[in-house]
Design a protein around this motif. Structure first.
Motif, PDB file in Angstrom:
ATOM      1  N   GLU A 138       0.781  -1.055   0.102  1.00  9.87           N
ATOM      2  CA  GLU A 138      -0.061   0.028   0.156  1.00  9.87           C
ATOM      3  C   GLU A 138       0.875   1.329  -0.025  1.00  9.87           C
ATOM      4  O   GLU A 138       1.985   1.384   0.576  1.00  9.87           O
ATOM      5  CB  GLU A 138      -0.887  -0.084   1.295  1.00  9.87           C
ATOM      6  CG  GLU A 138      -1.930   1.048   1.184  1.00  9.87           C
ATOM      7  CD  GLU A 138      -2.751   0.929   2.448  1.00  9.87           C
ATOM      8  OE1 GLU A 138      -3.636   1.840   2.921  1.00  9.87           O
ATOM      9  OE2 GLU A 138      -2.794  -0.027   3.234  1.00  9.87           O
ATOM     10  N   PRO A 139       0.509   2.291  -0.883  1.00 12.89           N
ATOM     11  CA  PRO A 139       1.468   3.487  -0.937  1.00 12.89           C
ATOM     12  C   PRO A 139       1.477   4.309   0.536  1.00 12.89           C
ATOM     13  O   PRO A 139       0.633   4.363   1.128  1.00 12.89           O
ATOM     14  CB  PRO A 139       0.691   4.327  -1.887  1.00 12.89           C
ATOM     15  CG  PRO A 139      -0.327   3.437  -2.753  1.00 12.89           C
ATOM     16  CD  PRO A 139      -0.456   2.220  -1.655  1.00 12.89           C
ATOM     17  N   GLN A 140       2.509   4.725   0.736  1.00 10.96           N
ATOM     18  CA  GLN A 140       2.748   5.627   1.816  1.00 10.96           C
ATOM     19  C   GLN A 140       2.855   7.026   1.177  1.00 10.96           C
ATOM     20  O   GLN A 140       3.655   7.106   0.288  1.00 10.96           O
ATOM     21  CB  GLN A 140       4.061   5.400   2.677  1.00 10.96           C
ATOM     22  CG  GLN A 140       3.959   3.898   3.294  1.00 10.96           C
ATOM     23  CD  GLN A 140       2.833   3.735   4.083  1.00 10.96           C
ATOM     24  OE1 GLN A 140       2.515   4.349   5.064  1.00 10.96           O
ATOM     25  NE2 GLN A 140       2.182   2.696   3.794  1.00 10.96           N
ATOM     26  N   VAL A 141       2.178   8.062   1.869  1.00  6.79           N
ATOM     27  CA  VAL A 141       1.862   9.361   0.923  1.00  6.79           C
ATOM     28  C   VAL A 141       2.775  10.297   1.863  1.00  6.79           C
ATOM     29  O   VAL A 141       2.400  10.683   2.903  1.00  6.79           O
ATOM     30  CB  VAL A 141       0.341   9.681   0.812  1.00  6.79           C
ATOM     31  CG1 VAL A 141       0.430  10.915   0.089  1.00  6.79           C
ATOM     32  CG2 VAL A 141       0.066   8.685  -0.031  1.00  6.79           C
ATOM     33  N   ASP A 142       3.574  11.173   1.373  1.00  6.07           N
ATOM     34  CA  ASP A 142       4.239  12.301   1.847  1.00  6.07           C
ATOM     35  C   ASP A 142       3.765  13.526   1.212  1.00  6.07           C
ATOM     36  O   ASP A 142       4.096  13.794   0.019  1.00  6.07           O
ATOM     37  CB  ASP A 142       5.767  12.101   1.618  1.00  6.07           C
ATOM     38  CG  ASP A 142       6.715  13.176   2.327  1.00  6.07           C
ATOM     39  OD1 ASP A 142       5.864  14.242   2.690  1.00  6.07           O
ATOM     40  OD2 ASP A 142       7.841  13.260   2.598  1.00  6.07           O
ATOM     41  N   LEU A 143       3.095  14.413   2.163  1.00  7.22           N
ATOM     42  CA  LEU A 143       2.537  15.634   1.342  1.00  7.22           C
ATOM     43  C   LEU A 143       3.168  16.889   1.239  1.00  7.22           C
ATOM     44  O   LEU A 143       2.989  17.980   0.935  1.00  7.22           O
ATOM     45  CB  LEU A 143       0.989  15.795   1.870  1.00  7.22           C
ATOM     46  CG  LEU A 143       0.103  14.898   1.774  1.00  7.22           C
ATOM     47  CD1 LEU A 143      -1.108  15.146   2.879  1.00  7.22           C
ATOM     48  CD2 LEU A 143      -0.368  14.624   0.817  1.00  7.22           C
ATOM     49  N   PHE A 186      -8.052  18.714  -1.951  1.00  4.60           N
ATOM     50  CA  PHE A 186      -7.172  18.509  -0.992  1.00  4.60           C
ATOM     51  C   PHE A 186      -7.086  20.018  -0.493  1.00  4.60           C
ATOM     52  O   PHE A 186      -6.591  21.255  -1.084  1.00  4.60           O
ATOM     53  CB  PHE A 186      -5.791  18.176  -1.424  1.00  4.60           C
ATOM     54  CG  PHE A 186      -4.598  18.378  -0.288  1.00  4.60           C
ATOM     55  CD1 PHE A 186      -4.964  17.879   0.989  1.00  4.60           C
ATOM     56  CD2 PHE A 186      -3.653  19.071  -0.465  1.00  4.60           C
ATOM     57  CE1 PHE A 186      -4.051  17.688   2.126  1.00  4.60           C
ATOM     58  CE2 PHE A 186      -2.740  19.084   0.900  1.00  4.60           C
ATOM     59  CZ  PHE A 186      -2.940  18.618   1.856  1.00  4.60           C
ATOM     60  N   ASP A 187      -7.380  20.275   0.826  1.00  3.30           N
ATOM     61  CA  ASP A 187      -7.329  21.265   1.427  1.00  3.30           C
ATOM     62  C   ASP A 187      -6.283  21.497   2.653  1.00  3.30           C
ATOM     63  O   ASP A 187      -6.550  20.891   3.673  1.00  3.30           O
ATOM     64  CB  ASP A 187      -8.536  22.111   1.930  1.00  3.30           C
ATOM     65  CG  ASP A 187      -8.606  23.277   2.832  1.00  3.30           C
ATOM     66  OD1 ASP A 187      -7.455  23.943   2.909  1.00  3.30           O
ATOM     67  OD2 ASP A 187      -9.437  23.957   3.158  1.00  3.30           O
ATOM     68  N   PRO A 188      -4.896  22.031   2.391  1.00  2.00           N
ATOM     69  CA  PRO A 188      -4.061  21.802   3.352  1.00  2.00           C
ATOM     70  C   PRO A 188      -4.328  22.395   4.838  1.00  2.00           C
ATOM     71  O   PRO A 188      -3.719  21.987   5.797  1.00  2.00           O
ATOM     72  CB  PRO A 188      -2.657  22.523   2.925  1.00  2.00           C
ATOM     73  CG  PRO A 188      -3.336  23.198   1.702  1.00  2.00           C
ATOM     74  CD  PRO A 188      -4.517  22.774   1.342  1.00  2.00           C
TER      75      PRO A 188
END
Length: 216
Positions: free
Chosen positions: A21-26, A136-138
């Motif tokens: 499963e992907p690990q996401v770095d924003l 996406f709203d940071p």
């Protein structure tokens, strides 16, 4: 709009696979250093045997500032794999996600010999908006909104030991009203290297070395 697709194997026959499963770095997306987040997940080929059923998950993230639908998702049919057959309404994975065969011109076909791709509209516009992938709203979100679809292929008997690469991409995306929208950093329905609306996953056939020796 800006949808990202990640493809990863989540099952082999009845065995669940949970480590791809992907690990996401924003970080780069939030700082606007890049137009996309960083996705880290294994891409080594999984070993399979003929007649095994491989379950792929296609995860579609929304990195953009607009709520959108991934209204059409396309997956290729590589040599060595066959879409697991289903009947409408049988409740299988391929039925649930409404995968259909199409040729190289995206025309619907029923003959598997003429099929080049499969397509799914399982995440298209719906009455209650459950398929709508939120922007996406940071300021208010700590992770990207996403939706998953799955597909199952059967590994065919074959004389080959090289990797079988399966490609997938977002072929069409629409806004909340069902109007087509343009992705800010990808070209829908075209395979273009390094674009983030597409991804691959790999399998490799097990090699058997069988020998029979008879002594008298």
């Amino acid at each position: 709009a800006d949808l990202v697709l990640r493809k990863f194997i989540t099952g082999l026959d009845d065995e669940k696979i949970t480590n791809r499963e992907p690990q996401v770095d924003l970080k780069d997306l939030i700082s606007e250093k890049n137009t996309t987040a960083t996705y880290t997940h294994p891409k080594d080929a999984i070993l399979v045997a003929p007649n095994q059923i491989v379950t792929y998950t296609l995860r579609i993230y929304n990195e953009g500032t607009m709520d959108v639908y991934a209204s059409l998702i396309k997956d290729d049919i590589p040599a060595g794999l066959q879409l697991v057959e289903y009947r409408d309404g049988d409740g299988s994975i391929n039925d649930i996600y409404n995968w259909k065969l199409v040729d190289e011109n995206d025309k619907r076909v029923t003959d598997t010999a003429k099929a080049k791709y499969i397509v799914s509209d399982a995440l298209a516009k719906d009455e209650n908006g459950k398929n709508l992938i939120k922007a996406f709203d940071p300021a208010t979100m700590k992770e990207l909104d996403y939706r998953d679809v799955q597909v199952q292929f059967k590994v065919l008997e074959q004389k080959r030991t090289d990797e079988i690469i399966n490609y997938a991409q977002v072929s069409e995306q629409t806004d909340k009203n069902g109007n087509k929208v343009i992705d800010r950093d990808s070209t829908p329905n075209k395979w273009i290297k390094d674009e983030d609306d597409q991804d691959i996953e790999k399998i490799k056939l097990l090699e058997f070395d069988l020998a029979l020796r008879k002594w008298v």
